[in-house]
Design an enzyme around this catalytic site. Structure first.
Site, PDB file in Angstrom:
ATOM      1  N   SER A   1      77.903  39.421  79.181  1.00  0.00           N
ATOM      2  CA  SER A   1      77.615  38.637  77.938  1.00  0.00           C
ATOM      3  C   SER A   1      77.131  37.113  77.893  1.00  0.00           C
ATOM      4  O   SER A   1      76.291  36.879  77.198  1.00  0.00           O
ATOM      5  CB  SER A   1      79.157  38.865  77.038  1.00  0.00           C
TER       6      SER A   1
ATOM      7  N   TRP B   1      83.954  37.538  66.896  1.00  0.00           N
ATOM      8  CA  TRP B   1      84.883  38.398  66.491  1.00  0.00           C
ATOM      9  C   TRP B   1      86.336  37.922  66.078  1.00  0.00           C
ATOM     10  O   TRP B   1      86.716  38.196  64.880  1.00  0.00           O
ATOM     11  CB  TRP B   1      84.952  39.732  67.072  1.00  0.00           C
TER      12      TRP B   1
ATOM     13  N   ARG C   1      75.771  40.852  70.091  1.00  0.00           N
ATOM     14  CA  ARG C   1      74.914  41.728  71.000  1.00  0.00           C
ATOM     15  C   ARG C   1      75.446  43.281  70.785  1.00  0.00           C
ATOM     16  O   ARG C   1      75.431  43.688  69.846  1.00  0.00           O
ATOM     17  CB  ARG C   1      74.966  41.537  72.429  1.00  0.00           C
TER      18      ARG C   1
ATOM     19  N   HIS D   1      86.722  26.007  73.332  1.00  0.00           N
ATOM     20  CA  HIS D   1      86.624  26.623  74.716  1.00  0.00           C
ATOM     21  C   HIS D   1      87.577  25.620  75.919  1.00  0.00           C
ATOM     22  O   HIS D   1      87.240  25.783  77.054  1.00  0.00           O
ATOM     23  CB  HIS D   1      85.135  26.603  75.317  1.00  0.00           C
TER      24      HIS D   1
ATOM     25  N   GLY E   1      84.266  37.624  72.799  1.00  0.00           N
ATOM     26  CA  GLY E   1      84.477  38.267  71.584  1.00  0.00           C
ATOM     27  C   GLY E   1      85.067  37.063  70.671  1.00  0.00           C
ATOM     28  O   GLY E   1      85.595  37.362  69.733  1.00  0.00           O
ATOM     29  N   THR E   2      84.716  35.913  71.035  1.00  0.00           N
ATOM     30  CA  THR E   2      85.146  34.784  70.063  1.00  0.00           C
ATOM     31  C   THR E   2      84.744  34.900  68.738  1.00  0.00           C
ATOM     32  O   THR E   2      85.497  34.674  67.644  1.00  0.00           O
ATOM     33  CB  THR E   2      84.557  33.348  70.889  1.00  0.00           C
TER      34      THR E   2
END
Length: 350
Positions: free
Chosen positions: A187, A99, A314, A157, A96-97
């Site tokens: 994902s 977002w 996605r 990351h 969810g990075t």
């Protein structure tokens, strides 16, 4: 507003360019001495997806693609000088990075950029919130970050265990997001397949899943990545906000308020009455961002990889893993995570 990427990469003279080249060549030589994933994994199928994992390098216990991640991570470790006012969005890949970057950027800049004027409407969130190892230090030239005004909103990351002592002691704010490991894997698998251009990639699922269980994947092992930030949040909750994707999905208003408070730009009562939170959440929703032209038709180019920005969007659905993993696969991953996180106070089975 001028982007950090615009500010950071001003023209350099020949001497400066040659110095950068020497620095990055040193990192390249070091990378060649690191363990290669081919020594740790069985032979993969011929798909692009599985080949992607055959060229990872292990650096202090974590796996990276050398040419466009590890090179930048090494340079950032040595040359990024943090400020106490910095805010760093930290995540494992595919939790969810995108977002979270959009929410943080829109919240932090809401006074200068109301939603109808936000740069997010014309730029992908990964451009608005640049990554240390990708956008900034991964371009084979050292950026100049001193001219970027505070607070600087950046991302990475890079595992917490690889943070230099100067970063840890700087006092900057860390916002960490993680996700159910099963959804994280699905994902991740879809994303890598998309950027490597796989047409029919379901044959790669077992190979990549087994690699994931060994911890051999981008910024993996996942359990060590999560544990590093989880332990840091217990030691220093004032500077490390630990968030879960599922909580952000189920109660976005409460989590957005908490995010704003943590970034020291809380929403006022007047803003709440005016519906500012609702506007930010609507603008940053997966559906809204997915339908923007920049995210439907724009491209990201990183060294040998060129992929459409729509790869970042996605389903974003909690529990979608059930459509891809067998019960046996799910149980294997659950048991592994439970074993690795045993007695740390964090669980993904609650």
């Amino acid at each position: 507003m001028e982007f950090p990427l615009t500010i950071c990469f001003k023209a350099k003279n020949r001497e400066e360019e040659e110095q950068d080249e020497r620095i990055y060549k040193t990192y390249e030589q070091l990378i060649l001495t690191l363990p290669d994933s081919t020594k740790y994994l069985p032979p993969f199928s011929s798909s692009s997806m599985t080949k992607f994992h055959q060229h990872l390098r292990c650096y202090h216990g974590f796996w990276f693609r050398p040419e466009f991640v590890l090179l930048g991570a090494m340079a950032a470790q040595d040359h990024f000088v943090p400020r106490s006012s910095d805010i760093l969005i930290c995540t494992p890949p595919k939790v969810g990075t995108t977002w979270l970057k959009a929410l943080a950027f829109a919240t932090l800049n809401r006074n200068d950029q109301p939603c109808r004027q936000s740069l997010l409407l014309s730029h992908n969130p990964h451009i608005c919130v640049p990554s240390l190892e990708y956008n900034l230090y991964g371009e084979r030239r050292l950026p100049e970050l001193t001219a970027v005004p505070s607070p600087r909103l950046l991302s990475t990351h890079i595992p917490y265990q690889l943070f230099p002592s100067s970063w840890v002691s700087s006092g900057f704010k860390i916002v960490y997001l993680c996700r159910n490991p099963k959804d994280t894997f699905v994902s991740y698998w879809h994303f890598i397949n998309k950027i490597t251009g796989e047409e029919s990639y379901h044959d790669s699922l077992d190979d990549v899943f087994n690699s994931f269980l060994k911890g051999v994947h981008l910024a993996g092992p996942l359990w060590d990545h999560v544990l590093g930030y989880w332990n840091a949040s217990l030691v220093n909750p004032h500077n490390v906000l630990f968030m879960r994707y599922e909580e952000l999905k189920s109660d976005p208003f409460v989590r957005l308020r908490r995010l704003a408070e943590f970034m020291q730009c809380p929403f006022s009562e007047e803003e709440e009455r005016q519906g500012v939170l609702e506007k930010i959440l609507d603008m940053c929703s997966l559906e809204s961002m997915r339908n923007l032209d920049v995210n439907k038709n724009g491209h990201t180019i990183k060294h040998s990889f060129k992929f459409k920005n729509d790869a970042f969007f996605r389903k974003g659905k909690v529990g979608d893993w059930v459509n891809f993993l067998t019960p046996e696969m799910a149980e294997r991953l659950d048991q592994l995570m439970e074993q690795k996180l045993h007695n740390c106070g964090l669980s993904f089975n609650d």
